[in-house]
Design a protein around this motif. Structure first.
Motif, PDB file in Angstrom:
ATOM      1  N   ALA A  70       0.828  -1.203   0.000  1.00  0.00           N
ATOM      2  CA  ALA A  70       0.000   0.000   0.000  1.00  0.00           C
ATOM      3  C   ALA A  70       0.862   1.252   0.000  1.00  0.00           C
ATOM      4  O   ALA A  70       0.529   2.254  -0.630  1.00  0.00           O
ATOM      5  CB  ALA A  70      -0.941  -0.008   1.203  1.00  0.00           C
ATOM      6  N   SER A  96      -6.344  -0.506  -2.037  1.00  0.00           N
ATOM      7  CA  SER A  96      -5.191  -0.375  -1.160  1.00  0.00           C
ATOM      8  C   SER A  96      -5.644  -0.443   0.292  1.00  0.00           C
ATOM      9  O   SER A  96      -6.697   0.102   0.651  1.00  0.00           O
ATOM     10  CB  SER A  96      -4.482   0.955  -1.440  1.00  0.00           C
ATOM     11  OG  SER A  96      -3.388   1.139  -0.581  1.00  0.00           O
ATOM     12  N   ALA A 103      -1.720  -3.870  -1.393  1.00  0.00           N
ATOM     13  CA  ALA A 103      -2.499  -3.214  -2.438  1.00  0.00           C
ATOM     14  C   ALA A 103      -2.550  -4.134  -3.651  1.00  0.00           C
ATOM     15  O   ALA A 103      -1.680  -4.992  -3.843  1.00  0.00           O
ATOM     16  CB  ALA A 103      -1.878  -1.864  -2.820  1.00  0.00           C
TER      17      ALA A 103
END
Length: 326
Positions: A70, A96, A103
């Motif tokens: 992420a 995400s 993500a």
């Protein structure tokens, strides 16, 4: 009279442990490298598009979905991925989740086969692992080492809140710059973690691939986000004393280190020093066992908590709320 003949070991016939180790690393690197792409994500400003982040990503479906960190994608919505064979594709950010540092992005269907996801629950301290990244376009950057620790926690920021990513894998396989989002594989080439450099300080850390992360990935694919239930506890695993084991039937639990103010746990009457034994009749003994019970379906649903307090087992009722990421 028989004469004893000494035999000189044949170096070619002997098994050199170093050669065996090298052969394993070479084999896994060759198998995993085609699945790992260099990832670059873009933002848009008044002066046009600009790069906002870069790292690596791991292809895990045949139709072009890749798994990364992420913190690599940040708030970007698009970018590009380049595989080790030079194939380039535009990608869009599907979802995400800062609280797991995972993500999902998607590009066009590649010619490479997807990686095989393993299960980090099978890992043991001392086990060989191989980290494969694609940092700054240097395809197939490989480091090897062992699992140094399991169940680690690392701090991250989500909005204005400081959160903890639980159950992280620690390894002495060095992570090169840009390897965040790359693959941590076992000796059979299965992806058991997604490498992350979010903690800095040169630590080799990876978000585990396990039942909880698979649920997170599924939620990102479906909704682009992860809804979580929230109790408001800071806890750590603990072994119960023999007398407590006899009374409760539990060998392990979660020691409550802190109860956050105005949280469902505080309203339920939980206190620091309590030991959480079960939630909704499910035994909890580590971070993942609790986390897997606190997804969207638990929001607003009363949960009975079994707690060891001052040597006695008591039951309390808590109603989890939806976790606010802001």
């Amino acid at each position: 009279m028989a004469t004893a003949i000494s035999r000189v070991p044949d170096p070619e016939a002997s098994e050199d442990p170093l050669d065996s180790y090298s052969a394993t690393v070479i084999r896994v690197a060759a198998a995993v490298t085609p699945h790992v792409a260099a990832l670059e994500v873009n933002g848009t400003g008044r002066s046009g598009r600009f790069r906002t982040g870069a790292g690596s990503a791991v292809l895990f479906t045949s139709d072009g979905y890749l798994l990364t960190n992420a913190h690599v994608v940040g708030g970007a919505r698009s970018g590009s991925a380049v595989y080790s064979d030079g194939t380039r594709t535009a990608v869009e950010v599907i979802g995400s989740d800062p609280l797991s540092d995972l993500a999902v992005v998607r590009g066009r269907a590649p010619t490479a086969k997807p990686a095989e996801l393993g299960d980090a629950e099978s890992l043991r301290v001392g086990q060989l692992v191989i980290a494969v990244g694609n940092p700054l376009g240097l395809a197939g950057s490989v480091t090897a080492g062992v699992v140094s620790g399991l169940g680690r926690s690392i701090p991250v920021w989500s909005g204005r809140n400081r959160r903890i990513i639980e159950d992280v894998i620690q390894t002495d396989a060095a992570l090169n710059p840009g390897s965040s989002g790359g693959a941590l594989a076992d000796a059979r080439g299965r992806i058991v973690g997604i490498n992350t450099a979010v903690a800095g300080a040169g630590l080799g850390l990876a978000v585990p691939v396990n039942a909880t992360s698979r649920r997170i990935i599924a939620a990102l694919l479906k909704d682009g986000r992860v809804r979580r239930a929230y109790l408001g506890l800071v806890n750590t695993p603990v072994q119960l004393q023999p007398s407590a084991v006899v009374r409760t039937g539990h060998r392990e639990g979660l020691l409550v280190v802190e109860v956050l103010a105005d949280s469902p746990a505080q309203r339920a009457g939980l206190r620091a020093g309590d030991v959480l034994l079960s939630v909704g009749e499910k035994t909890v003994s580590n971070a993942e066992s609790l986390q897997k019970l606190l997804f969207a379906e638990a929001i607003g649903v009363p949960l009975e908590l079994a707690v060891l307090r001052d040597g006695a087992e008591i039951r309390v009722l808590a109603v989890p709320e939806e976790m606010n990421e802001k």
